[in-house]
Each structure stands twice: as C-alpha cells, then as structure tokens.
Design a protein around this motif. Structure first.
Motif, short mmCIF file in Angstrom:
data_model
loop_
_atom_site.label_atom_id
_atom_site.label_comp_id
_atom_site.label_asym_id
_atom_site.label_seq_id
_atom_site.Cartn_x
_atom_site.Cartn_y
_atom_site.Cartn_z
N CYS A 59 0.83 -1.20 0.00
CA CYS A 59 0.00 0.00 0.00
C CYS A 59 0.87 1.25 0.00
O CYS A 59 0.48 2.28 -0.56
CB CYS A 59 -0.94 0.00 1.20
SG CYS A 59 -2.12 1.37 1.19
N ASN A 110 -11.12 9.86 11.59
CA ASN A 110 -10.83 10.25 10.22
C ASN A 110 -10.81 11.76 10.04
O ASN A 110 -11.50 12.49 10.77
CB ASN A 110 -11.89 9.67 9.27
CG ASN A 110 -11.80 8.17 9.15
OD1 ASN A 110 -10.71 7.60 9.16
ND2 ASN A 110 -12.94 7.50 9.04
N HIS A 131 -9.25 5.83 5.50
CA HIS A 131 -10.40 5.14 6.09
C HIS A 131 -9.84 4.33 7.26
O HIS A 131 -9.53 3.15 7.14
CB HIS A 131 -11.06 4.23 5.06
CG HIS A 131 -11.57 4.94 3.85
ND1 HIS A 131 -12.76 5.65 3.85
CD2 HIS A 131 -11.07 5.06 2.59
CE1 HIS A 131 -12.97 6.16 2.64
NE2 HIS A 131 -11.95 5.82 1.86
N PRO A 136 -15.09 3.91 7.51
CA PRO A 136 -15.04 4.77 6.32
C PRO A 136 -15.07 6.24 6.64
O PRO A 136 -15.77 6.68 7.57
CB PRO A 136 -16.30 4.35 5.53
CG PRO A 136 -17.23 3.80 6.57
CD PRO A 136 -16.35 3.15 7.60
N GLU A 155 -7.53 8.44 -1.62
CA GLU A 155 -8.06 7.70 -0.48
C GLU A 155 -7.10 6.58 -0.09
O GLU A 155 -6.77 5.73 -0.90
CB GLU A 155 -9.44 7.14 -0.81
CG GLU A 155 -10.48 8.23 -1.09
CD GLU A 155 -11.85 7.68 -1.45
OE1 GLU A 155 -12.19 6.58 -0.96
OE2 GLU A 155 -12.56 8.34 -2.23
N ASP A 156 -6.64 6.63 1.16
CA ASP A 156 -5.84 5.55 1.73
C ASP A 156 -6.83 4.54 2.31
O ASP A 156 -7.32 4.70 3.43
CB ASP A 156 -4.90 6.10 2.80
CG ASP A 156 -4.00 5.03 3.42
OD1 ASP A 156 -4.33 3.83 3.31
OD2 ASP A 156 -2.97 5.40 4.02
N ALA A 157 -7.12 3.52 1.50
CA ALA A 157 -8.11 2.50 1.88
C ALA A 157 -7.41 1.23 2.33
O ALA A 157 -7.96 0.13 2.20
CB ALA A 157 -9.04 2.22 0.70
N ALA A 160 -9.66 -0.82 4.45
CA ALA A 160 -11.10 -0.61 4.28
C ALA A 160 -11.80 -1.54 3.29
O ALA A 160 -12.98 -1.33 3.00
CB ALA A 160 -11.35 0.83 3.85
N VAL A 170 -16.40 1.22 -0.37
CA VAL A 170 -15.32 2.20 -0.25
C VAL A 170 -14.43 2.06 -1.48
O VAL A 170 -14.10 0.95 -1.90
CB VAL A 170 -14.51 1.97 1.03
CG1 VAL A 170 -13.16 2.67 0.96
CG2 VAL A 170 -15.27 2.45 2.25
N GLY A 171 -14.06 3.17 -2.07
CA GLY A 171 -13.24 3.16 -3.28
C GLY A 171 -14.03 3.42 -4.55
O GLY A 171 -13.46 3.89 -5.54
N ALA A 177 -7.43 5.44 -5.21
CA ALA A 177 -7.47 4.81 -3.89
C ALA A 177 -6.36 3.78 -3.80
O ALA A 177 -6.04 3.11 -4.79
CB ALA A 177 -8.82 4.14 -3.63
N TRP A 179 -4.69 0.46 -1.56
CA TRP A 179 -5.14 -0.67 -0.74
C TRP A 179 -3.96 -1.51 -0.27
O TRP A 179 -2.94 -1.58 -0.94
CB TRP A 179 -6.08 -1.56 -1.56
CG TRP A 179 -7.19 -0.81 -2.23
CD1 TRP A 179 -7.11 -0.10 -3.41
CD2 TRP A 179 -8.54 -0.67 -1.78
NE1 TRP A 179 -8.33 0.46 -3.71
CE2 TRP A 179 -9.22 0.13 -2.73
CE3 TRP A 179 -9.24 -1.15 -0.68
CZ2 TRP A 179 -10.56 0.46 -2.61
CZ3 TRP A 179 -10.58 -0.83 -0.55
CH2 TRP A 179 -11.23 -0.03 -1.51
#
Length: 380
Positions: A59, A110, A131, A136, A155-157, A160, A170-171, A177, A179
């Motif tokens: 990630c 968040n 997230h 979320p 987005e740092d998922a 998530a 999410v995403g 994003a 992951w």
C-alpha cells in the motif's frame, strides 16, 4: 485469571485453498507478475466498483504512485492525518512534497472537510484521506470540498476493503485509492497493494511506473513469439506483485463477504459485552456508512482507573494480545521538528486507545476472556 492459551490480536484467514493456489502458480512456471496478477486486478476492480486496478508491492508503494501520477512534487503540500500508520505521511515525503498534518474527528478517527480546511494553504496540491481501521471516512463531503478547493483527493483505503459509504463499496468513485494486503488486513497476499482509479490513462501510467517505466510489461515481452525491444519512457520503480501473491489474493477475495460478516458479528457482541465495562468507548459505524472492523478499538475515558500502558500490560498477563491504538506520526522521531497545527483529538485517540483481538476464528469464550480482563481493570 487462570493461565490460558494466548489470544492473538489477529489471525489471517488462510487455508488449503490459498496453499493450493500458491502451489499451482509455482508449478505453472510463471511466478513473477503475469496472468494471475491481471486476473486479480480485474476481480478486485469489480469488487470495489472501480474502472481499473493496478497491483503493486504494498500500500505504501500504491500511495507513492498515486501521488506521482498527480504530479505531486517539491514545493507542494499534501494534507494527511497524523493519526495513521507512518507510511501515509512517508509516501508524501517520497515525492519531495511536504505532508501537512490535519486533526481528525473523535467519532471515527478520520479527517473531515473541516479539519482539512483548517490546515490547507495555497500550496496544497492534494489531500490524502484515510479510512482508518476500516471505519469509512465521509468521502462525499471530502470529495465535494476538494472539488471546490481545486485539489485532488487520494483515499488511503489500506484497511477498508469491504467497508461501505452510502451502501456502496469504499473506493467506488474515488479519484485514486490505495489498498493493502498485509496480513493484518482482511484480504492478504502476505505483502502487496493495489491502486484503483476510473481513469484509463492514469491506470496505464501506473502500470508503467510499477515496472521501471517500461512501455511494455515483462509478461507481454515473454508471451510473444517475436522479440520485443522495450523502451523506458520515464524513471519508474520496481513495485510489482508476483503471480504467487495474486493467486492467494484471488482466493482471499472470495472470502471477503464472509470475513466482513463474521467480524461485524463479533464486533456487535463486543459492543454488548462492553456496555457492562465502564470507562470504555468502542469504535462505531458512522451514520453514513458501515465499517469492516479491520480493527476493533476502544478509547479509554479519563475516568478509567489505569492508563493505557498499564492496561496493555495487565491484558498481556492474562494472555490477551491487545495493541496500542493508531499511532500519531507527528509524535514519532522521524517527524521531530516537523511543524504542525495543534492536533488535540489525534493525540487523545493515539495515547488513550487500544486495539482488541478480533479475527474470524475467534470464539465466544475468547471474547469473554478479553472482556473479563478489561472488567477486572475497570473495577480496580
């Protein structure tokens, strides 16, 4: 409490199917990035509702490449939460840009549009929203705000996968994003990551960048009968995923719905049991979405009889493997002297929270032991 088998904080859901998938990849003779990576990318994009998915080595590298395709570099600022694993801020520094720490809201951990707005400047090029712990973030308001400000939202998922916002994964709809498939996450490939986007040109560039900037992938070069002379269009990186990892990931992705359902079931049971333990505030779903409970964390109220360190030590003596809550990057030596605005909520959550054991195979007896150990300290 009597001595008993130690309860781990997390156990990956791995079994014979993953072992067979990995073995099949090895026996196929193609173990580097190849057809299984492509299959995993397609399956992952479909699962999170993205147009494209690009598999990478972690990630952290996913975050780095997302910022690279946005053109983030020296002189730019990227607003990030300090309340996150340090890789979130580090990825910004890899580009030569400056991470600017924003505070978070207490309920979710968040960043919000308001906390970002409090620290953004004319040099803000992007916002990196996390997230956190599978809870979320309010991406609808963040996306709208970033559009008004003329900055990009990444987005740092990492935590998530399987969480939702407004009933959608999410995403879905994210500009970019990132992951994670680390063993602490629901879907694991041992190590590994993914970038998702709806932009086909960005996806093509991400694929080049992960493979040294080559105009044709190694898999494409080896698949053809005729020699292919590749060229290197820009300075890239070695951020590839292997087919062995992707084979495991495909099996893991098939377990996702069951993973989320089981974790939410256990989290709901924790909620009920912890109602009888004063001085603890458990993490909850926000009104706008549902978390995957990648982590089940509790915040110690000021009234709790012992501090976080003493509580962790007591749990360890009772064979319960809890962990400190989410770190605050600005308090780490790597960011000593890094200027930042006041971050009171971040510091409160980071210093007064802990993560409790939660995994798919956890039994009710194990949960009861965790709660009993907490209650013993609460009653001191």
């Amino acid at each position: 409490m009597n001595a008993a088998a130690r309860i781990p904080v997390m156990v990956p859901w791995l079994g014979e199917e993953e072992a067979r998938a990995a073995a099949d990849a090895v026996l196929s003779g193609w173990v580097a990035q190849g057809p299984r990576v492509e299959e995993f990318e397609r399956a992952f994009a479909g699962r999170v509702g993205a147009g494209h998915a690009v598999a990478v080595s972690s990630c952290t590298t996913a975050l780095h490449l997302a910022l690279v395709v946005l053109g983030v570099g020296p002189g730019d600022e990227v607003v990030v939460p300090s309340l996150s694993f340090i890789a979130t801020a580090n990825a910004v520094r890899y580009t030569g840009a400056t991470p600017v720490f924003a505070d978070v809201e207490a309920a979710t951990g968040n960043v919000t549009a308001a906390t970002v707005d409090a620290v953004r400047t004319a040099r803000t090029k992007a916002v990196l929203a996390v997230h956190q712990g599978g809870v979320p973030a309010d991406v609808h308001s963040l996306r709208a705000a970033c559009t008004r400000w003329g900055v990009a939202l990444v987005e740092d998922a990492a935590c998530a996968i399987g969480a939702t916002v407004g009933g959608k994964p999410v995403g879905q709809g994210a500009l970019l994003a990132a992951w994670s498939f680390h063993p602490r996450k629901l879907v694991t490939t041992g190590e590994g990551g993914m970038v998702t986007t709806d932009d086909a040109e960005w996806a093509a560039r991400l694929r080049r960048l992960r493979e040294h900037g080559m105009n044709v992938s190694a898999a494409q070069r080896h698949a053809g009968a005729a020699p292919v002379l590749e060229s290197y269009l820009e300075v890239g990186f070695n951020y590839r995923m292997t087919d062995i990892q992707a084979a495991v990931g495909l099996v893991q992705l098939g377990r996702l719905d069951a993973m989320v359902a089981r974790r939410r079931e256990l989290a709901a049971r924790y909620d009920t049991l912890l109602e009888k333990v004063p001085g603890l505030t458990p993490v909850r779903d926000p009104a706008y979405g549902r978390g995957n409970f990648q982590s089940y964390w509790v915040l110690l109220d000021p009234s709790f009889p012992v501090d976080r360190g003493a509580l962790l030590a007591a749990l360890a003596r009772d064979s319960v493997s809890a962990r400190r809550g989410i770190m605050a990057a600005h308090l780490e030596p790597a960011y000593a002297g890094h200027e930042h605005a006041p971050l009171p909520v971040t510091e409160r959550i980071s210093s007064h929270s802990l993560i409790l054991p939660l995994f798919h195979s956890m039994t009710h007896d194990q949960q009861d032991r965790v709660v009993a150990a907490l209650r013993e300290q609460a009653d001191r």
